[in-house]
Design an enzyme around this catalytic site. Structure first.
Site, PDB file in Angstrom:
ATOM      1  N   LYS A   1       2.651   9.803   7.488  1.00  0.00           N
ATOM      2  CA  LYS A   1       1.681   9.401   9.255  1.00  0.00           C
ATOM      3  C   LYS A   1       3.129   9.607  10.681  1.00  0.00           C
ATOM      4  O   LYS A   1       1.905  10.827  11.046  1.00  0.00           O
ATOM      5  CB  LYS A   1       1.863   7.734   9.424  1.00  0.00           C
TER       6      LYS A   1
ATOM      7  N   PHE B   1       0.874  -1.706   0.042  1.00  0.00           N
ATOM      8  CA  PHE B   1      -0.220  -0.355  -0.048  1.00  0.00           C
ATOM      9  C   PHE B   1       1.403   1.527   0.356  1.00  0.00           C
ATOM     10  O   PHE B   1       1.625   1.673   0.904  1.00  0.00           O
ATOM     11  CB  PHE B   1      -1.147   0.215   0.710  1.00  0.00           C
TER      12      PHE B   1
ATOM     13  N   ASP C   1       8.892   3.084   1.666  1.00  0.00           N
ATOM     14  CA  ASP C   1       8.259   3.656   2.393  1.00  0.00           C
ATOM     15  C   ASP C   1       7.681   3.340   3.402  1.00  0.00           C
ATOM     16  O   ASP C   1       7.374   2.268   3.763  1.00  0.00           O
ATOM     17  CB  ASP C   1       6.482   2.701   0.696  1.00  0.00           C
TER      18      ASP C   1
HETATM   19  C1  PLP Z   1      -0.827   5.457   4.371  1.00  0.00           C
HETATM   20  C2  PLP Z   1       0.158   4.918   4.004  1.00  0.00           C
HETATM   21  C3  PLP Z   1       0.355   5.902   2.732  1.00  0.00           C
HETATM   22  C4  PLP Z   1      -0.136   6.987   2.185  1.00  0.00           C
HETATM   23  O1  PLP Z   1      -0.571   8.175   3.073  1.00  0.00           O
HETATM   24  P1  PLP Z   1      -1.451   9.359   3.069  1.00  0.00           P
HETATM   25  O2  PLP Z   1      -0.945  10.333   4.000  1.00  0.00           O
HETATM   26  O3  PLP Z   1      -2.748   8.493   3.777  1.00  0.00           O
HETATM   27  O4  PLP Z   1      -1.759   9.402   1.342  1.00  0.00           O
HETATM   28  C5  PLP Z   1       1.439   5.251   1.818  1.00  0.00           C
HETATM   29  N1  PLP Z   1       2.584   4.177   2.415  1.00  0.00           N
HETATM   30  C6  PLP Z   1       2.072   3.529   3.684  1.00  0.00           C
HETATM   31  C7  PLP Z   1       2.701   2.982   3.928  1.00  0.00           C
HETATM   32  C8  PLP Z   1       0.891   3.996   4.538  1.00  0.00           C
HETATM   33  O5  PLP Z   1       0.722   3.434   5.433  1.00  0.00           O
END
Ligand code: PLP
Length: 406
Positions: A254, A140, A225
């Site tokens: 986050k 994701f 990521d």
């Molecule tokens: C939540 C998340 C995203 C997206 O972040 P948003 O602030 O919701 O756009 C991207 N990569 C990972 C691994 C995530 O957990």
């Protein structure tokens, strides 16, 4: 006409107006929250909840943390926003701090979210002159079109195709499959050091190091990521540091601003020089208010030893849950305070609802996985109050799931 919602409105009133005024992209909200302090939040009827999800791995310092509050209000009353035609000390200080945490050789592009951090990274990968991205099954990376192109779940992707590409998905944690997929056409390999939305999946030891060796061999970038795993959530500043691997790109968001929207794309070494003036931009990214919020978060994590605390409390939490020996619990996986309780039956959504009714905020990223991502400041007593309640929540959830099926 429906009545206008006010801060004094009750939950039923807010939820009724929600349906008439909000685009229905999330489905119905489960509660209406009006206040938070420390590890607790309260709903509009003043019911109290223990927050074991932190607004999706965001509120590392809990709610209304005094240091963040002072930093944000102080900056807002001094200088709130200037645009990226101009620099602010806060923005540059934050870039220096993040660079040091990443090993000292990084430059930073600030964003307002995780998906935007990933868009910045994607644009950097294109500037290598190659286009192909290798991503992982179960990955994701966000919901904007670029980030969506490397997000695996067909349900999220398919309605919005065609997406940018080419993208190839390989099984997560399988170094041989990765080696077979990477060649001289690959711009980058993107991996979550621990897969969050896929249910807190930890790759086998050595996988991230293998990804480093494979990408280096073919001149491809390695991009972690860390939007969910970064900033202490998994017990290190960046989860990949547990494996002692140095990537070319790191994206975060986050946990960075404790609820203030701020993200960043870190480019290490020569990768930082791929962008040039005019190649990317943002109006809000790097805003001084967001920057001081993030600086406050980093400062408190360091001052209060929260990395160590996340490791200790996270390990204890996992041990305590496994010791329950409940027939619905298969295993607890994850690191630090990012944990997935894997169930033997797909009843996690019903268990999550039962938890909410009992005053615990958790969620179910998969039908058989409960996610725990409490604030890093949480104490052992609050964690054990959840562990004590968990067998009852599992039993209630399983019964409710059974009733929903008939
Ligand atoms: C939540 C998340 C995203 C997206 O972040 P948003 O602030 O919701 O756009 C991207 N990569 C990972 C691994 C995530 O957990």
């Amino acid at each position: 006409m429906t009545e206008l919602v006010s801060p004094a409105s009750g939950s039923t009133e807010v939820l009724r107006a929600y349906n008439g005024s909000m685009i229905n992209s999330f489905g119905p909200p489960k509660r209406v929250f009006v206040r938070g302090e420390g590890v607790h939040v309260w709903d509009a009827e003043q019911n109290k909840y223990l927050d074991l999800l932190s607004g999706l791995a965001v509120n590392a310092l809990g709610h209304a943390h005094p240091t963040v509050l002072a930093a944000v209000t102080g900056q807002l009353s001094t200088l709130g926003h200037v645009s990226n035609f101009f620099a602010t000390p806060a923005q540059v200080t934050l870039a220096q701090r993040l660079s040091a945490l990443a090993g000292g050789d990084a430059k930073v592009f600030f964003t307002n979210s995780g998906t935007e951090a990933n868009e910045a990274a994607l644009k950097i990968t294109r500037l290598t002159g190659r286009a192909k991205i290798i991503a992982a099954e179960g990955a994701f990376h966000g919901r904007t079109m670029g980030a969506l192109s490397i997000t695996h779940k067909p349900k999220y992707r398919e309605p919005f195709e065609p997406l940018p590409g080419p993208v190839e998905f390989v099984p997560y944690g399988d170094a041989e499959a990765l080696a077979a997929a990477v060649d001289e056409t690959v711009a980058a390999v993107v991996l979550e050091p621990i897969q969050g939305e896929n249910g807190i999946v930890v790759p086998p030891p050595g996988y991230l190091a293998a990804a480093r060796a494979i990408t280096a061999e073919h001149g491809a970038l390695l991009w972690f990521d860390e939007v969910q795993t970064g900033l202490g959530r998994a017990g290190e500043w960046f989860a990949h540091q547990a494996e002692d691997v140095v990537p070319d790109l790191i994206t975060i968001a986050k946990g960075l601003g404790n609820g203030f929207p701020v993200g960043a794309c870190l480019a290490l070494g020569a990768t930082a020089d791929l962008m040039y003036p005019g190649s990317h931009g943002t109006t809000f990214g790097g805003n001084p208010v967001a920057a001081v919020a993030a600086l406050a978060v980093l400062g408190v994590i360091e001052r209060d030893g929260l990395l160590d605390r996340a490791r200790r409390n996270g390990d204890q939490l996992a041990r305590d849950i496994e010791t329950l020996d409940h027939p619905l619990i298969a295993e607890v996986r994850g690191r630090g305070l990012l944990r997935g309780v894997v169930l033997t039956e797909p009843v996690a959504p019903a268990v999550s609802d039962a938890a909410l009714d009992a005053g615990f905020i958790i969620n179910a990223p998969r039908p058989n996985v409960l996610r725990l991502a409490p604030p890093l400041i949480i104490g052992a007593d609050d964690l054990s109050s959840f562990v004590q309640a968990l067998p009852g929540l599992l039993d209630t959830g399983r019964v409710a799931a059974g009733e929903a099926r008939v």
